[in-house]
Design a protein around this motif. Structure first.
Motif, PDB file in Angstrom:
ATOM      1  N   ILE A   1     -10.474  -8.381 -26.055  1.00  0.00           N
ATOM      2  CA  ILE A   1     -11.203  -8.802 -24.862  1.00  0.00           C
ATOM      3  C   ILE A   1     -10.358  -9.704 -23.964  1.00  0.00           C
ATOM      4  CG2 ILE A   1     -12.283 -10.823 -25.925  1.00  0.00           C
ATOM      5  CD1 ILE A   1     -14.012  -8.380 -23.519  1.00  0.00           C
ATOM      6  N   ASP A   2      -9.502 -10.541 -24.558  1.00  0.00           N
ATOM      7  CA  ASP A   2      -8.649 -11.412 -23.749  1.00  0.00           C
ATOM      8  C   ASP A   2      -7.676 -10.590 -22.905  1.00  0.00           C
ATOM      9  OD1 ASP A   2      -9.839 -13.731 -24.639  1.00  0.00           O
ATOM     10  OD2 ASP A   2      -8.388 -14.053 -26.253  1.00  0.00           O
ATOM     11  N   HIS A   3      -7.048  -9.598 -23.521  1.00  0.00           N
ATOM     12  CA  HIS A   3      -6.128  -8.741 -22.781  1.00  0.00           C
ATOM     13  C   HIS A   3      -6.869  -7.900 -21.739  1.00  0.00           C
ATOM     14  CE1 HIS A   3      -3.346  -9.731 -26.098  1.00  0.00           C
ATOM     15  NE2 HIS A   3      -2.397  -9.471 -25.213  1.00  0.00           N
ATOM     16  N   ALA A   4      -8.082  -7.495 -22.069  1.00  0.00           N
ATOM     17  CA  ALA A   4      -8.881  -6.714 -21.119  1.00  0.00           C
ATOM     18  C   ALA A   4      -9.220  -7.554 -19.888  1.00  0.00           C
ATOM     19  CB  ALA A   4     -10.158  -6.210 -21.784  1.00  0.00           C
ATOM     20  N   MET A   5      -9.596  -8.802 -20.098  1.00  0.00           N
ATOM     21  CA  MET A   5      -9.892  -9.694 -18.977  1.00  0.00           C
ATOM     22  C   MET A   5      -8.646  -9.933 -18.133  1.00  0.00           C
ATOM     23  SD  MET A   5     -13.085 -10.545 -18.713  1.00  0.00           S
ATOM     24  CE  MET A   5     -13.016 -12.044 -17.743  1.00  0.00           C
ATOM     25  N   LYS A   6      -7.513 -10.125 -18.791  1.00  0.00           N
ATOM     26  CA  LYS A   6      -6.258 -10.341 -18.063  1.00  0.00           C
ATOM     27  C   LYS A   6      -5.891  -9.111 -17.243  1.00  0.00           C
ATOM     28  CE  LYS A   6      -4.336 -13.790 -21.217  1.00  0.00           C
ATOM     29  NZ  LYS A   6      -3.338 -14.056 -22.282  1.00  0.00           N
ATOM     30  N   ARG A   7      -6.116  -7.932 -17.825  1.00  0.00           N
ATOM     31  CA  ARG A   7      -5.810  -6.715 -17.076  1.00  0.00           C
ATOM     32  C   ARG A   7      -6.726  -6.598 -15.858  1.00  0.00           C
ATOM     33  NH1 ARG A   7      -6.674  -1.868 -15.358  1.00  0.00           N
ATOM     34  NH2 ARG A   7      -4.887  -0.455 -15.368  1.00  0.00           N
ATOM     35  N   ALA A   8      -8.008  -6.846 -16.064  1.00  0.00           N
ATOM     36  CA  ALA A   8      -8.967  -6.737 -14.970  1.00  0.00           C
ATOM     37  C   ALA A   8      -8.623  -7.696 -13.836  1.00  0.00           C
ATOM     38  CB  ALA A   8     -10.379  -7.013 -15.487  1.00  0.00           C
ATOM     39  N   ARG A   9      -8.212  -8.910 -14.180  1.00  0.00           N
ATOM     40  CA  ARG A   9      -7.971  -9.937 -13.166  1.00  0.00           C
ATOM     41  C   ARG A   9      -6.576  -9.845 -12.545  1.00  0.00           C
ATOM     42  NH1 ARG A   9     -10.585 -15.668 -14.886  1.00  0.00           N
ATOM     43  NH2 ARG A   9     -10.321 -15.922 -12.631  1.00  0.00           N
ATOM     44  N   ASN A  10      -5.588  -9.414 -13.320  1.00  0.00           N
ATOM     45  CA  ASN A  10      -4.205  -9.452 -12.838  1.00  0.00           C
ATOM     46  C   ASN A  10      -3.613  -8.105 -12.475  1.00  0.00           C
ATOM     47  OD1 ASN A  10      -3.256 -12.396 -13.157  1.00  0.00           O
ATOM     48  ND2 ASN A  10      -4.303 -11.972 -15.090  1.00  0.00           N
ATOM     49  N   VAL A  11      -4.311  -7.029 -12.821  1.00  0.00           N
ATOM     50  CA  VAL A  11      -3.843  -5.688 -12.443  1.00  0.00           C
ATOM     51  C   VAL A  11      -4.849  -5.038 -11.497  1.00  0.00           C
ATOM     52  CG1 VAL A  11      -3.178  -3.391 -13.247  1.00  0.00           C
ATOM     53  CG2 VAL A  11      -2.566  -5.399 -14.606  1.00  0.00           C
ATOM     54  N   ALA A  12      -6.067  -4.822 -11.991  1.00  0.00           N
ATOM     55  CA  ALA A  12      -7.073  -4.105 -11.200  1.00  0.00           C
ATOM     56  C   ALA A  12      -7.486  -4.869  -9.940  1.00  0.00           C
ATOM     57  CB  ALA A  12      -8.297  -3.809 -12.065  1.00  0.00           C
ATOM     58  N   ALA A  13      -7.810  -6.143 -10.090  1.00  0.00           N
ATOM     59  CA  ALA A  13      -8.326  -6.918  -8.950  1.00  0.00           C
ATOM     60  C   ALA A  13      -7.308  -7.054  -7.815  1.00  0.00           C
ATOM     61  CB  ALA A  13      -8.819  -8.282  -9.413  1.00  0.00           C
ATOM     62  N   PRO A  14      -6.057  -7.433  -8.083  1.00  0.00           N
ATOM     63  CA  PRO A  14      -5.097  -7.530  -6.976  1.00  0.00           C
ATOM     64  C   PRO A  14      -4.876  -6.205  -6.252  1.00  0.00           C
ATOM     65  CG  PRO A  14      -4.280  -8.739  -8.878  1.00  0.00           C
ATOM     66  CD  PRO A  14      -5.480  -7.971  -9.341  1.00  0.00           C
ATOM     67  N   ILE A  15      -4.794  -5.106  -7.002  1.00  0.00           N
ATOM     68  CA  ILE A  15      -4.582  -3.805  -6.359  1.00  0.00           C
ATOM     69  C   ILE A  15      -5.790  -3.420  -5.521  1.00  0.00           C
ATOM     70  CG2 ILE A  15      -4.195  -1.342  -6.760  1.00  0.00           C
ATOM     71  CD1 ILE A  15      -2.644  -2.113  -9.289  1.00  0.00           C
ATOM     72  N   ASN A  16      -6.984  -3.642  -6.055  1.00  0.00           N
ATOM     73  CA  ASN A  16      -8.192  -3.331  -5.281  1.00  0.00           C
ATOM     74  C   ASN A  16      -8.297  -4.217  -4.045  1.00  0.00           C
ATOM     75  OD1 ASN A  16      -9.679  -1.135  -6.476  1.00  0.00           O
ATOM     76  ND2 ASN A  16      -9.982  -2.433  -8.265  1.00  0.00           N
ATOM     77  N   ASN A  17      -7.914  -5.469  -4.176  1.00  0.00           N
ATOM     78  CA  ASN A  17      -7.910  -6.366  -3.026  1.00  0.00           C
ATOM     79  C   ASN A  17      -6.983  -5.853  -1.930  1.00  0.00           C
ATOM     80  OD1 ASN A  17      -9.284  -8.739  -2.265  1.00  0.00           O
ATOM     81  ND2 ASN A  17      -8.639  -9.756  -4.138  1.00  0.00           N
ATOM     82  N   GLN A  18      -5.821  -5.375  -2.331  1.00  0.00           N
ATOM     83  CA  GLN A  18      -4.874  -4.803  -1.374  1.00  0.00           C
ATOM     84  C   GLN A  18      -5.466  -3.548  -0.745  1.00  0.00           C
ATOM     85  OE1 GLN A  18      -1.577  -4.380  -4.047  1.00  0.00           O
ATOM     86  NE2 GLN A  18      -0.758  -6.414  -3.624  1.00  0.00           N
ATOM     87  N   ARG A  19      -6.126  -2.748  -1.546  1.00  0.00           N
ATOM     88  CA  ARG A  19      -6.728  -1.498  -1.051  1.00  0.00           C
ATOM     89  C   ARG A  19      -7.823  -1.789  -0.028  1.00  0.00           C
ATOM     90  NH1 ARG A  19     -10.864   2.207  -3.402  1.00  0.00           N
ATOM     91  NH2 ARG A  19     -11.137   0.737  -5.118  1.00  0.00           N
ATOM     92  N   PHE A  20      -8.579  -2.851  -0.255  1.00  0.00           N
ATOM     93  CA  PHE A  20      -9.670  -3.201   0.646  1.00  0.00           C
ATOM     94  C   PHE A  20      -9.210  -4.045   1.839  1.00  0.00           C
ATOM     95  CE2 PHE A  20     -12.414  -3.066  -3.403  1.00  0.00           C
ATOM     96  CZ  PHE A  20     -12.629  -1.708  -3.249  1.00  0.00           C
ATOM     97  N   GLY A  21      -7.927  -4.390   1.873  1.00  0.00           N
ATOM     98  CA  GLY A  21      -7.415  -5.186   2.981  1.00  0.00           C
ATOM     99  C   GLY A  21      -7.815  -6.640   2.911  1.00  0.00           C
TER     100      GLY A  21
END
Length: 209
Positions: A142-162
């Motif tokens: 779960i710790d690695h999953a949270m880190k992935r969600a916050r440091n991989v998925a979220a930044p890329i989605n933020n960039q995608r949404f402008g």
């Protein structure tokens, strides 16, 4: 894809599927996108009302295209005259489509959302939730999953949404309280009380973010 990677993914998927079963969720393994599409369509009866959040993985396997061209009532929020009404319709849909930001190898789903429409629909409302998840999103705990969600998925989605949040500039989560942050709601799905509601199709590919 390399044969050894495919073999490793298949073995890992077996572990994930067992973990999902222990949590009253159903898992499937698809060797490729076409197989994932066929499994997904087998879970969605014709005539069903279907909608989704903003998951890229659902588009990547061709599922949205198939639903639009088939005998389904697909609610597309991107094309709706009233976007809010389209999003609210998700709560009474027969099938809700999604991906997840991360998934542990023992079957826990991790999702982050800005408006909460996606995580709230995953948690309650639609009769069935079908996830399309690339094996690139499987994490050891779960710790690695949270880190992935916050440091991989979220930044890329933020960039995608402008977005204009710190992670757009640095590529890593700053635990910000920016007015347009998309990290407002965190959903950890560790068990489904309702049997046959949550279905996860693991795809032997790198999908989404």
């Amino acid at each position: 894809m390399d044969e050894n990677i495919m073999k490793r993914n298949g073995l890992l998927a077996e572990k994930v599927i067992k973990g999902l079963a222990s949590r009253n969720m159903t898992g499937y393994y698809a060797e490729n996108k076409m197989e994932a599409l066929n499994i997904a369509l087998s879970l969605i009866p014709e005539g069903s009302t279907v909608t989704m959040g903003g998951g890229m993985s659902v588009h990547e396997i061709g599922l949205v295209k198939a639903l639009k061209e088939g005998n389904y009532n697909y609610i597309d929020r991107e094309e709706a005259a009233d976007r809010r009404a389209a999003m609210l319709a998700a709560y009474d849909a027969d099938v809700y489509l999604a991906s997840c930001n991360a998934l542990t190898d023992d079957g826990i789903l991790v999702n982050i959302d800005g408006n909460a429409n996606r995580v709230s629909a995953i948690a309650y409302g639609p009769k069935k939730v079908v996830f399309i998840v690339g094996m690139n999103k499987v994490c050891s705990d779960i710790d690695h999953a949270m880190k992935r969600a916050r440091n991989v998925a979220a930044p890329i989605n933020n960039q995608r949404f402008g977005g204009n949040n710190p992670c757009v500039k640095t590529g890593a989560c700053a635990n910000c309280k920016s007015p347009d942050t998309i990290c407002c709601e965190f959903l950890i799905t560790r068990y489904s009380r309702h049997k046959d509601r949550i279905h996860i199709i693991l795809v032997n590919d790198s999908l989404g973010f």
